[in-house]
Every structure is written in C-alpha cells, then in structure tokens.
Motif scaffolding. Structure first.
Motif, short mmCIF file in Angstrom:
data_model
loop_
_atom_site.label_atom_id
_atom_site.label_comp_id
_atom_site.label_asym_id
_atom_site.label_seq_id
_atom_site.Cartn_x
_atom_site.Cartn_y
_atom_site.Cartn_z
N HIS A 32 0.86 -1.21 0.00
CA HIS A 32 0.00 0.00 0.00
C HIS A 32 0.88 1.25 0.00
O HIS A 32 1.39 1.66 1.05
CB HIS A 32 -0.90 -0.02 1.26
N HIS A 91 1.43 5.31 -2.00
CA HIS A 91 1.01 6.35 -2.95
C HIS A 91 2.31 6.87 -3.58
O HIS A 91 2.67 8.03 -3.42
CB HIS A 91 0.25 7.46 -2.21
N HIS A 103 -9.64 2.17 1.51
CA HIS A 103 -9.13 2.88 2.69
C HIS A 103 -10.30 2.96 3.67
O HIS A 103 -11.28 3.68 3.40
CB HIS A 103 -8.68 4.29 2.32
N HIS A 107 -5.85 0.48 6.65
CA HIS A 107 -5.93 1.42 7.78
C HIS A 107 -6.63 0.76 8.97
O HIS A 107 -5.98 0.27 9.87
CB HIS A 107 -6.64 2.75 7.42
N ASP A 123 2.28 2.85 3.68
CA ASP A 123 1.34 3.88 3.21
C ASP A 123 2.11 5.07 2.63
O ASP A 123 1.58 6.18 2.56
CB ASP A 123 0.43 4.35 4.36
#
Ligand code: NIG
Ligand code: FE
Length: 424
Positions: A85, A87, A255, A278, A329
């Motif tokens: 996970h 970004h 999420h 999360h 994350d």
C-alpha cells in the motif's frame, strides 16, 4: 543470464513456506519455518534450492565454481519485503502541513481547507511525467535499500482522467525500468475535487463511467481503491465505485475506518475486497466480517504514528482471524516514509504483534494483499529469487534493535542489487 548465487551458512533462513495459496491467519502467522545454518541456491532469477548447507551441497557440490558465493554466517536471510500500500507517484512535499499539525490542526481540517490531498493533487497535475518519474524513482531506490522488492502504487493525485492516467503511466514506466516490481492500483476516488464539492455524486459518476473503463482498457491497473471516510466518500459511494471496478476486472481495495468509524470494514467484506486498509477505527463486527470473507487487513501503523493517533488493534484483528499485512502507506501527507522496517517495529510496539507476525505481515501476507502470493513472499523452490540478507543474528533483533535499517544485501530476481547497504 546472470550467474548463479549460493547463499551459505545463514544463522537463520526465514522461508515462510506453505503459505503461497492463501494468506496466513491466527497461529499460522507465527510459523516462519526457519532453517538454522541455512543455504539458498539461486539460478535463472528463481529459487532453485533451500535447505541446510549439507542438503544443498548434496546436489550442487560439483557446480560451486559456477556460483557467486555469499557467506551469510551470523546473519538472517529473508524473503524480499513486500509493501502492499503506497502512494508512490506524486510531486512535491507537505512539511508545512506537518508543522501545522504539530501546532494542533487536524489532518482532515487541513484537507477540508484545500490542503492535504488537494495540495499534492495541484503539484502532481502541474508536474510532467519526467518530474514524476524522477521524484518517484528516488523513493523506489530508498525502498530497495530497506529490503523492499515489490511495491504496490496507487494513483489518486490526478483526480481527472488525464492526470490519473499520467500517474499510472509513470508507475508503468518505473515498473519497466526499475528492478522493484510495481503493482498498480487506480484510486481516482481518493478525494472529491474542489469543483465537485457541492455535487460529489457527479464526480463518483465520472469515476465510474469515464475513468474506470479507460484505465482498465489501457491495462494500467490491477486494483481499484477508494477513500471511504466521513467527508470524503460514503460507504454507498465506495461500494458503487468498487463494484464498477469489478465489472472491468479491477480488484477492490478500500481505505477504511482511518479517521472515524464509518462501516468501511463492513463494506470491504460486502464487496469481497482483497484488502481493507488502515482500520484504526474498525468495529468488532467489521473485523469479524472481514475474517469470515478472508479480507486481508493491511495495517499502517506509521500513518497512525505520524498523525499522532491510536494505532489499529492488530492483536485483536489477528485473534479474530483476519489475515494481517503491514505497509508504509508511503505518501506526502500522512506517512512520508519508505521504511518498512520501522513499520514492523511499530507493529510490535504499537499494535501488539509479535516479532514473527510482523515478518509474515510484510512478506507472504503482503504478497497476497496484491495477488502475488504465488510469486513472492517466501523462499521456496520455484519462487522468484527476491531475497534480503539482514545484518542481525536472529529475526527478533530486527524488532529489538529498532529504528535501524539492517538491510545489508538485496537480491532481486536473482541479481544482487544492494550490497553492503548500498545500491549496486
Ligand atoms: O492512506 N487517507 C487517504 N490517503 C492517504 C493519505 C494521502 C495524503 O495525505 O496525501 C492515506 O493516508
Ligand atoms: Fe493510503
């Protein structure tokens, strides 16, 4: 074809064998299947043999001079770590918001005032592919130096077809040019852009009718993710978006329950998501539903740490039967880190997980969270030769000697790519 590699005499080879078909749950998350005094023969990019040194020698004795021999005495050998996970592809940074949060502003306040995800969206829209590529490649190099050999990467800072595709194309180029394998996720529903503030459903329709079909058709993503959160996308909207993705072959992720309890875990189970991520505020019922459906809980204790929030209850989730994975994350707002080793430390110190469970959660279970359980995440014959050598005498020291990157050597697809802690 690269030379064979023979890793010999490791204090511990953590194999994690037997978990390729399904993620590990409950007590099985503790079973690392360690070989003491272990050795691994790597050839043609794959694991050819793993066992004690005597066992390997029995078959390979007469081929020793063909191989590069690595003496791993006193060290731990583990599968390359998997970060399920991130970004990864974005432009700019948000240290100004970090200061605002230290002075008392909340993450959601900053976002609702036009900062947060919106700030990174502005920077990412302005950036060309080259800039995005260069900035993201630097992060990938650092992931690699932390022993991470597979990374999931989400879009979600474009929030329009053009810019979402741009992010995904950069991820594809990185996958083709960097040794780390990248698994792409479309996340057009990461925030409601300012223009649609008064009519978020209109944006949801655009995601469903325009973006998802085009992204899927271009083969730019395998997964589809949505930020299900009070003030962002509702569970109903999230469900619509994830079901639309499924029709186009994009597997759902979500999420869920990050800032407030919002039925995200329940939604994940209802749509049959591969993972719900999360889960800081996930309900007991939601956890049970996830366990029943086999939805993987991807926990992100670095995000809780950086947002100064209480972590998800990893202990309870594992005891409930949820297969748990861990991730950085990595993103510019809630978790600007590439240190999966630190995330493991936090898994133990903040979520009640054991030193063995956090290894499972960053190898085989993390691989399953991105549909790669058959290729990576364990040291087993036939799997890709993604292997790390850690400068600790036993795996428990990875957590005990915390906050340190113990990665000494990284082998990716059968090639040494990090040596002595540095990129080759
Ligand atoms: O996973 N919560 C939503 N998305 C990211 C943060 C994105 C950002 O702040 O830029 C997360 O925490
Ligand atoms: Fe995230």
């Amino acid at each position: 074809m690269s030379k064979a590699i023979f890793i010999r005499h490791a204090n511990e080879v953590i194999t994690l064998k037997g978990g390729s078909d399904a993620p590990l749950t409950k007590e099985r998350m503790e079973e690392l299947h360690i070989i003491k005094g272990g050795s691994v023969w790597i050839e043609d990019g794959n694991i050819h043999a793993v066992g004690t040194d005597e066992e390997i020698l029995a078959d390979y004795q007469n081929r020793l001079d063909e191989a590069e021999v690595i003496d791993a005495r006193g060290k731990v050998v583990a599968p390359g770590f998997v970060d399920p996970h991130t970004h990864l592809v974005f432009a700019g940074s948000r240290e100004n918001e970090f200061n605002m949060r230290l002075e008392g502003s909340s993450y959601m306040e900053i976002m609702n005032a036009g900062g947060g995800i919106h700030a990174t969206t502005r920077a990412t829209r302005e950036a060309g592919q080259e800039q995005l590529f260069t900035e993201s490649k630097r992060r990938l190099d650092k992931f690699l130096m932390h022993g991470v050999t597979t990374v999931e990467a989400k879009s979600g800072y474009g929030l329009s077809l053009e810019h979402e595709m741009k992010q995904l194309e950069v991820a594809k180029k990185l996958n083709n040019s960097h040794c780390i394998d990248i698994v792409s996720t479309f996340m057009g529903a990461h925030a409601v852009p300012g223009d649609y503030k008064e009519n978020p459903d209109q944006f949801v329709d655009i995601v469903i009718n325009e973006m998802i079909p085009k992204v899927a058709e271009a083969g730019l993503a395998e997964f589809n993710d949505v930020f299900c959160e009070h003030g962002v996308f509702t569970p109903e909207q999230s469900k619509r978006i994830l079901e639309a993705g499924l029709k186009h072959g994009l597997k759902p992720k979500i999420h869920a329950d990050e800032i407030e309890p919002y039925g995200g875990a329940e939604t994940a189970a209802e749509v049959g998501a591969v993972s719900a991520d999360h889960l800081l505020k996930a309900s007991d019922e939601g956890m049970k539903m996830m366990a029943d459906k086999g939805v993987i809980g991807v926990l992100l204790p670095g995000t809780a740490f950086f947002l100064m929030a209480d972590s998800a209850n990893g202990r309870k989730m594992i005891d409930t039967g949820v297969p748990v994975a861990l991730s950085t994350d990595c993103n510019p707002g809630s978790s600007p880190t590439v240190s999966l080793p630190l995330i493991m430390n936090l898994g133990c110190l903040k979520m009640g997980m054991t030193p063995a469970e956090v290894i499972t959660a960053t190898t085989i279970n993390a691989a399953h969270a991105i549909n790669r359980g058959h290729e990576v995440g364990s040291i087993e014959v036939g799997k890709k030769a993604d292997v790390v050598i850690l400068d600790v005498p036993n795996y428990m020291q990875l957590q005990y000697h915390y906050g340190v990157n113990h990665t000494e050597t990284v082998i990716k697809g059968g090639k040494v790519v990090v040596n002595g802690g540095r990129l080759v």
